[in-house]
Scaffold this active site. Structure first.
Site, PDB file in Angstrom:
ATOM      1  N   GLU A  81      -3.161   7.559  -4.045  1.00 51.17           N
ATOM      2  CA  GLU A  81      -3.145   6.223  -3.330  1.00 51.17           C
ATOM      3  C   GLU A  81      -3.075   4.939  -4.622  1.00 51.17           C
ATOM      4  O   GLU A  81      -3.692   4.878  -5.472  1.00 51.17           O
ATOM      5  CB  GLU A  81      -4.858   5.916  -2.537  1.00 51.17           C
ATOM      6  CG  GLU A  81      -4.659   4.918  -1.965  1.00 51.17           C
ATOM      7  CD  GLU A  81      -5.931   5.241  -1.274  1.00 51.17           C
ATOM      8  OE1 GLU A  81      -5.799   5.086   0.644  1.00 51.17           O
ATOM      9  OE2 GLU A  81      -7.176   4.873  -1.716  1.00 51.17           O
ATOM     10  N   TYR A 101       0.912  -1.201   0.170  1.00 51.67           N
ATOM     11  CA  TYR A 101      -0.287   0.106   0.058  1.00 51.67           C
ATOM     12  C   TYR A 101       0.739   1.038  -0.476  1.00 51.67           C
ATOM     13  O   TYR A 101       1.573   1.216   1.373  1.00 51.67           O
ATOM     14  CB  TYR A 101      -0.696   0.178   1.349  1.00 51.67           C
ATOM     15  CG  TYR A 101      -1.893   1.333   1.208  1.00 51.67           C
ATOM     16  CD1 TYR A 101      -3.017   1.206   0.981  1.00 51.67           C
ATOM     17  CD2 TYR A 101      -1.717   2.347   1.543  1.00 51.67           C
ATOM     18  CE1 TYR A 101      -3.786   2.472   0.824  1.00 51.67           C
ATOM     19  CE2 TYR A 101      -1.995   3.266   2.824  1.00 51.67           C
ATOM     20  CZ  TYR A 101      -3.271   3.620   1.382  1.00 51.67           C
ATOM     21  OH  TYR A 101      -4.191   4.989   2.070  1.00 51.67           O
TER      22      TYR A 101
END
Length: 403
Positions: free
Chosen positions: A210, A122
């Site tokens: 993101e 992530y």
């Protein structure tokens, strides 16, 4: 402003960030042609909506609300599978944790080449206003909701803060790569990507970038398998190519789009008391006081410091488009804005829109006495109060059936 994944990946590619080849499509036939053009044995068929959690979402028929397909992202190993998945996704509502109960209509798909995945990570870049820095967060737990990771294993989230006056430094990128357990080759690939992402973030005035998941291939190459980008609306004048070319109005709340066109700040909420206020801080305080006295605000609406009668009328019409609204509270502090102008705008809006719900008005500041006289002289059912506390109590009582 948010953009779709396929648009984000176009920006990634332009900034030298490694992404898989993919094709944006809007029909099942185009999806089949994309399979032919990509010429690979495995593709991902991805629903494109402005909400996270697509892979774990549920596609439902917009009319019957019957479930059509579980998951808004699927792997396909043949042309027929691609076409079938596309047919099941397009035209249906994708309901995710972030979309709301109604879901979002799927009108775009991204057909992307498959990727050999050794591990998922992530990665996100955000504005940390309190620290006056760019916050970079990374985790080895890619593919999961970062909120779940933060709650269960916070030690697996690694953070660095980048001073915008110096920019991202080499040791910061290397340290973050080491925190993720990346080896020499993968670490270099990660650092190179991170510098490119930081430059994109700053140069395009992003508020968030993101990637979930960011993957390491078996060749130790870092690849962005996702792209979620949002931009600071205040910078639209610097990036008309993005704000005009990449904005998908169909993904936005219609009332919010209309408010923006009228130079009003509006956010729809789930309550039943409409709020019309001037000033963001006062608007937030108004919502807090409504909740204090047992009500629920239906919106955030800031008409700003220089609104005219027409904008007030537009603000009222936007509030009343929400069928959940059972009453309206107007809270105006006159500074640049004169309360007599607001009062006339309120009366005009009430008459033209045939307002049927209770209306409570609190005016204070420049020309507030004239404003109150104008309201009092009208024959309309407008309740004028002296302060915010009285206003909140009154509107809560009125929608509860009291007089």
């Amino acid at each position: 402003m948010n953009i779709h994944e396929y648009q984000g990946k176009q920006l990634f590619a332009e900034h030298g960030i490694h992404v898989q080849r993919g094709i944006h499509v809007t029909t099942p036939e185009d999806a089949g042609a994309a399979w032919d053009e990509l010429g690979v044995d495995l593709v991902a068929v991805k629903s494109q909506i402005h909400a996270g959690g697509r892979g774990k979402g549920e596609l439902v028929d917009p009319t019957s609300r019957d479930t059509v397909l579980q998951g808004g992202v699927h792997l396909a190993r043949s042309r027929n599978e691609v076409v079938d998945f596309a047919g099941a996704m397009l035209g249906n509502m994708l309901v995710t944790k972030q979309s709301g109960a109604c879901g979002k209509l799927v009108q775009n798909l991204y057909i992307e080449s498959g990727c050999d995945i050794a591990h998922e990570y992530y990665l996100a870049l955000l504005v940390d206003r309190e620290a006056k820095s760019v916050l970079i967060m990374a985790s080895t737990e890619g593919g999961m909701e970062i909120e779940d990771v933060a709650a269960s294993t916070p030690e697996k989230i690694h953070k660095i803060w980048v001073d915008p006056t110096t920019g991202l430094l080499g040791f910061q990128a290397r340290n973050l790569a080491a925190d993720l357990g990346l080896g020499k080759v993968a670490g270099r690939s990660f650092a190179k990507m991170l510098f490119s992402l930081y430059n994109l973030f700053v140069n395009k005035d992003c508020s968030m970038v993101e990637i979930n998941p960011l993957v390491r291939t078996n060749d130790d190459e870092m690849v962005a398998l996702d792209a979620k980008i949002s931009f600071d609306d205040n910078a639209d004048f610097r990036h008309q190519d993005i704000f005009s070319g990449l904005r998908d109005i169909s993904e936005e709340e219609p009332a919010e789009v209309r408010a923006k066109e009228a130079d009003l700040s509006y956010v729809k909420l789930d309550g039943e008391i409409g709020c019309l206020v001037n000033g963001a801080g006062l608007a937030m305080a108004t919502m807090d006081v409504i909740k204090l006295y047992g009500g629920e605000p239906a919106n955030f609406l800031d008409v700003g410091g220089g609104a005219d009668e027409e904008q007030v009328k537009t603000a009222f019409s936007i509030i009343l488009e929400d069928q959940n609204v059972k009453g309206v509270l107007v809270n105006i502090f006159g500074g640049i804005m004169r309360c007599d102008i607001i009062a006339r705008g309120i009366i005009e809006a009430t008459e033209s829109l045939e307002l049927e719900v209770p209306l409570v008005v609190r005016l204070s500041g420049t020309n507030f006495e004239q404003g109150r006289k104008i309201l009092k002289a009208s024959t309309l059912n407008i309740h004028s109060v002296d302060n915010l506390a009285q206003g909140a109590q009154k509107i809560v009582a009125l929608i509860g059936g009291e007089q």
